[in-house]
Design a protein around this motif. Structure first.
Motif, PDB file in Angstrom:
ATOM      1  N   ALA A  23       0.791  -1.153  -0.044  1.00  0.00           N
ATOM      2  CA  ALA A  23       0.028  -0.066   0.166  1.00  0.00           C
ATOM      3  C   ALA A  23       0.768   1.285   0.030  1.00  0.00           C
ATOM      4  N   LEU A  24       1.966   1.450   0.738  1.00  0.00           N
ATOM      5  CA  LEU A  24       2.806   2.503   0.616  1.00  0.00           C
ATOM      6  C   LEU A  24       3.395   2.753  -0.429  1.00  0.00           C
ATOM      7  N   ALA A  25       3.729   1.544  -1.321  1.00  0.00           N
ATOM      8  CA  ALA A  25       3.951   1.578  -2.489  1.00  0.00           C
ATOM      9  C   ALA A  25       3.221   2.038  -3.889  1.00  0.00           C
ATOM     10  N   ALA A  26       1.991   1.727  -3.442  1.00  0.00           N
ATOM     11  CA  ALA A  26       0.984   1.980  -4.489  1.00  0.00           C
ATOM     12  C   ALA A  26       0.747   0.650  -5.355  1.00  0.00           C
ATOM     13  N   ALA A  27       1.241  -0.196  -4.956  1.00  0.00           N
ATOM     14  CA  ALA A  27       1.184  -1.549  -5.698  1.00  0.00           C
ATOM     15  C   ALA A  27      -0.078  -1.840  -6.453  1.00  0.00           C
ATOM     16  N   ASP A  28      -0.101  -2.609  -7.452  1.00  0.00           N
ATOM     17  CA  ASP A  28      -1.288  -3.010  -8.225  1.00  0.00           C
ATOM     18  C   ASP A  28      -1.921  -4.147  -7.240  1.00  0.00           C
ATOM     19  N   PRO A  29      -3.385  -4.141  -7.570  1.00  0.00           N
ATOM     20  CA  PRO A  29      -4.128  -5.336  -6.998  1.00  0.00           C
ATOM     21  C   PRO A  29      -3.390  -6.739  -7.206  1.00  0.00           C
ATOM     22  N   ASP A  30      -2.913  -7.292  -8.511  1.00  0.00           N
ATOM     23  CA  ASP A  30      -2.541  -8.516  -8.585  1.00  0.00           C
ATOM     24  C   ASP A  30      -1.091  -8.440  -7.708  1.00  0.00           C
ATOM     25  N   LEU A  31      -0.446  -7.672  -7.448  1.00  0.00           N
ATOM     26  CA  LEU A  31       0.697  -7.855  -6.347  1.00  0.00           C
ATOM     27  C   LEU A  31       0.071  -7.897  -4.995  1.00  0.00           C
ATOM     28  N   VAL A  32      -0.909  -7.150  -4.662  1.00  0.00           N
ATOM     29  CA  VAL A  32      -1.318  -7.202  -3.211  1.00  0.00           C
ATOM     30  C   VAL A  32      -2.123  -8.546  -3.063  1.00  0.00           C
ATOM     31  N   GLY A  33      -2.608  -9.240  -4.211  1.00  0.00           N
ATOM     32  CA  GLY A  33      -3.159 -10.368  -3.780  1.00  0.00           C
ATOM     33  C   GLY A  33      -2.189 -11.385  -3.910  1.00  0.00           C
ATOM     34  N   ALA A  34      -1.039 -11.414  -4.597  1.00  0.00           N
ATOM     35  CA  ALA A  34      -0.050 -12.510  -4.459  1.00  0.00           C
ATOM     36  C   ALA A  34       0.633 -12.429  -2.975  1.00  0.00           C
ATOM     37  N   TYR A  35       0.900 -11.200  -2.567  1.00  0.00           N
ATOM     38  CA  TYR A  35       1.478 -10.887  -1.220  1.00  0.00           C
ATOM     39  C   TYR A  35       0.660 -11.510  -0.154  1.00  0.00           C
ATOM     40  N   ARG A  36      -0.863 -11.173  -0.043  1.00  0.00           N
ATOM     41  CA  ARG A  36      -1.580 -11.819   0.599  1.00  0.00           C
ATOM     42  C   ARG A  36      -1.733 -13.279   0.729  1.00  0.00           C
ATOM     43  N   GLU A  37      -1.487 -13.789  -0.323  1.00  0.00           N
ATOM     44  CA  GLU A  37      -1.481 -15.197  -0.479  1.00  0.00           C
ATOM     45  C   GLU A  37      -0.384 -15.821   0.026  1.00  0.00           C
ATOM     46  N   ARG A  59       1.845 -30.199   7.082  1.00  0.00           N
ATOM     47  CA  ARG A  59       1.131 -29.029   6.639  1.00  0.00           C
ATOM     48  C   ARG A  59       2.099 -27.670   6.561  1.00  0.00           C
ATOM     49  N   ILE A  60       3.086 -27.763   7.227  1.00  0.00           N
ATOM     50  CA  ILE A  60       3.992 -26.657   7.196  1.00  0.00           C
ATOM     51  C   ILE A  60       4.700 -26.828   5.878  1.00  0.00           C
ATOM     52  N   ASP A  61       5.089 -28.012   5.204  1.00  0.00           N
ATOM     53  CA  ASP A  61       5.634 -27.986   3.960  1.00  0.00           C
ATOM     54  C   ASP A  61       4.719 -27.753   2.831  1.00  0.00           C
ATOM     55  N   GLU A  62       3.588 -28.388   2.935  1.00  0.00           N
ATOM     56  CA  GLU A  62       2.688 -27.939   2.173  1.00  0.00           C
ATOM     57  C   GLU A  62       2.259 -26.344   2.000  1.00  0.00           C
ATOM     58  N   LEU A  63       2.112 -25.865   2.993  1.00  0.00           N
ATOM     59  CA  LEU A  63       1.643 -24.161   2.987  1.00  0.00           C
ATOM     60  C   LEU A  63       2.824 -23.364   2.565  1.00  0.00           C
ATOM     61  N   THR A  64       4.078 -24.029   3.100  1.00  0.00           N
ATOM     62  CA  THR A  64       5.068 -23.087   2.425  1.00  0.00           C
ATOM     63  C   THR A  64       5.425 -23.291   1.061  1.00  0.00           C
ATOM     64  N   ALA A  65       5.321 -24.476   0.413  1.00  0.00           N
ATOM     65  CA  ALA A  65       5.215 -24.616  -0.857  1.00  0.00           C
ATOM     66  C   ALA A  65       4.437 -23.812  -1.678  1.00  0.00           C
ATOM     67  N   ARG A  66       3.114 -23.798  -1.053  1.00  0.00           N
ATOM     68  CA  ARG A  66       2.161 -23.046  -1.836  1.00  0.00           C
ATOM     69  C   ARG A  66       2.495 -21.662  -1.883  1.00  0.00           C
ATOM     70  N   GLY A  67       2.722 -21.264  -0.690  1.00  0.00           N
ATOM     71  CA  GLY A  67       3.111 -19.775  -0.461  1.00  0.00           C
ATOM     72  C   GLY A  67       4.001 -19.438  -1.400  1.00  0.00           C
ATOM     73  N   LEU A  68       5.136 -20.362  -1.363  1.00  0.00           N
ATOM     74  CA  LEU A  68       6.220 -19.866  -2.126  1.00  0.00           C
ATOM     75  C   LEU A  68       5.764 -19.977  -3.879  1.00  0.00           C
ATOM     76  N   ARG A  69       4.986 -20.638  -4.335  1.00  0.00           N
ATOM     77  CA  ARG A  69       4.379 -20.474  -5.761  1.00  0.00           C
ATOM     78  C   ARG A  69       3.794 -19.191  -5.711  1.00  0.00           C
ATOM     79  N   ALA A  70       3.121 -18.787  -4.854  1.00  0.00           N
ATOM     80  CA  ALA A  70       2.251 -17.511  -5.300  1.00  0.00           C
ATOM     81  C   ALA A  70       3.389 -16.328  -5.180  1.00  0.00           C
ATOM     82  N   LEU A  71       4.391 -16.547  -4.410  1.00  0.00           N
ATOM     83  CA  LEU A  71       5.395 -15.422  -4.567  1.00  0.00           C
ATOM     84  C   LEU A  71       6.054 -15.491  -6.001  1.00  0.00           C
ATOM     85  N   ASP A  72       6.449 -16.901  -6.292  1.00  0.00           N
ATOM     86  CA  ASP A  72       7.179 -16.816  -7.581  1.00  0.00           C
ATOM     87  C   ASP A  72       6.444 -16.507  -8.821  1.00  0.00           C
TER      88      ASP A  72
END
Length: 383
Positions: free
Chosen positions: A240-254, A346-359
């Motif tokens: 928000a401070l950087a005025a990011a677009d909604p797609d990046l906000v969504g990826a960050y939140r995921e 669960r930790i491994d699964e969540l971490t992998a899923r989160g990293l995919r959203a980031l990538d």
């Protein structure tokens, strides 16, 4: 003011290595934790005329809160907010960097509020190897021979100091110096984060007394008590401070939600199996405090299906003054039931899923590298 954040740290990933956020480039003037601490010290200095004007014992109490905030912690929340800002195009050498850093640092005061109140709710005696604030002030009462109940006094003071930390967090954001447009973008995210963390804390307290034993209830608490204000919303704030677009906000939140829940699942394991010399808290505290964690819920789910006698032992034991021997027995039961393995899965699964959203996000390559390292450190930590 130039502040950089590290990329991937080679070798074994530990929380100390990665979440400490030491500056990695020769151009950096200071590490991020040091910059955050400097911003906090400046803010506390700015409050001193007000606290001194109130005077009496309030001055010393405010000083105790300051010491609590500056005493330790790895500045995880400001680190995620700052890196979220960088990933959305923020310039660490630009004219607004210092103001953004101050806004990010204010997250440490939200964290202080949550910790102080959480310690009261959980009747915790220590925090980061020191007496918790309510214990510290109860002891002052006893030593001073004051009237009334020492423990009641300690809790009352700590509640007020937690409230003060939250009020000061708002002050620090408002006075950070970020421009009016950024303040407008920041406001709704900040407000949502405060409500979510308090709502998550309420769910935690409510679940303990209603004895909701479901995995779903425990995950809901993790989502709002920890994930939202530890990783998801800090990243959202930076965006928000950087005025990011909604797609990046969504990826960050995921990414932030998945990694934040994994972070709390690791904390659940440490709350039962952690080394007190490393965690700074007594071993097995979550069991004594009656925490309805995902780990405990998974253990109960399996015990109910296979051995009702074991399930009865778990239900009778949680939330009681357990001896070390009893804690050891419960650890063995929880492990034998397969609950530890399930939480690790669960930790491994969540971490992998989160990293995919980031990538797949549009964050800068450098921020992706940093956030990946931070995610792995958060989910593989030992304290």
């Amino acid at each position: 003011m130039t502040i950089t954040f590290p990329g991937r740290i080679p070798g074994a990933i530990t929380e100390e290595d990665t979440l400490s956020a030491d500056a990695a480039s020769p151009e950096a003037t200071e590490s991020l934790p040091a910059a955050v601490e400097g911003a906090l010290r400046e803010f506390f200095d700015s409050r001193r005329p007000i606290t001194d004007a109130v005077g009496g014992t309030f001055t010393a109490a405010a000083t105790a809160l300051e010491a609590f905030v500056l005493r330790g912690g790895k500045r995880v929340r400001p680190a995620f907010a700052w890196t979220g800002w960088l990933g959305a195009g923020g310039d660490p050498s630009g004219p607004d960097a210092a103001a953004v850093l101050r806004a990010c640092a204010a997250l440490e005061l939200v964290q202080a509020c949550a910790l102080v109140h959480d310690d009261i709710i959980d009747s915790s005696r220590t925090r980061r190897g020191f007496p918790t604030l309510h214990v510290e002030f109860a002891e002052q009462h006893r030593v001073g021979g004051w009237s009334g109940e020492p423990d009641k006094f300690g809790e009352s003071v700590a509640i007020l100091l937690g409230d003060l930390a939250l009020a000061w967090a708002d002050d620090m954001v408002r006075e950070s110096g970020v421009d009016p447009a950024a303040q407008t973008r920041l406001g709704p995210v900040w407000s949502a984060m405060r409500t979510e963390v308090l709502g998550g804390q309420y769910l935690d307290v409510s679940t303990e007394v209603t004895a909701d034993e479901s995995v779903a209830a425990a995950l809901r608490i993790n989502r709002y008590k920890t994930a939202a204000y530890t990783i998801e919303r800090p990243l959202h704030l930076g965006a928000a401070l950087a005025a990011a677009d909604p797609d990046l906000v969504g990826a960050y939140r995921e990414f932030g939600t998945d990694i934040g829940i994994a972070f709390q699942l690791r904390d659940d394991l440490l709350g039962v199996f952690g080394d007190p010399a490393v965690t700074g808290k007594p071993s097995g505290d979550d069991l004594r405090e009656g925490k309805r964690t995902v780990l405990f819920a998974e253990a109960l789910l399996r015990a109910d299906a296979t051995d009702r006698g074991t399930a009865d032992v778990l239900r009778r034991s949680i939330g009681t003054d357990l001896t070390e021997e009893q804690v050891q027995r419960l650890r063995a039961i929880i492990t034998d039931l397969g609950a530890v393995d399930e939480v690790e899965r669960r930790i491994d699964e969540l971490t992998a899923r989160g990293l995919r959203a980031l990538d797949t996000s549009t964050a800068t390559a450098a921020a992706k590298e940093s956030l990946r390292a931070m995610a792995l450190a958060a989910t593989r930590r030992t304290a």
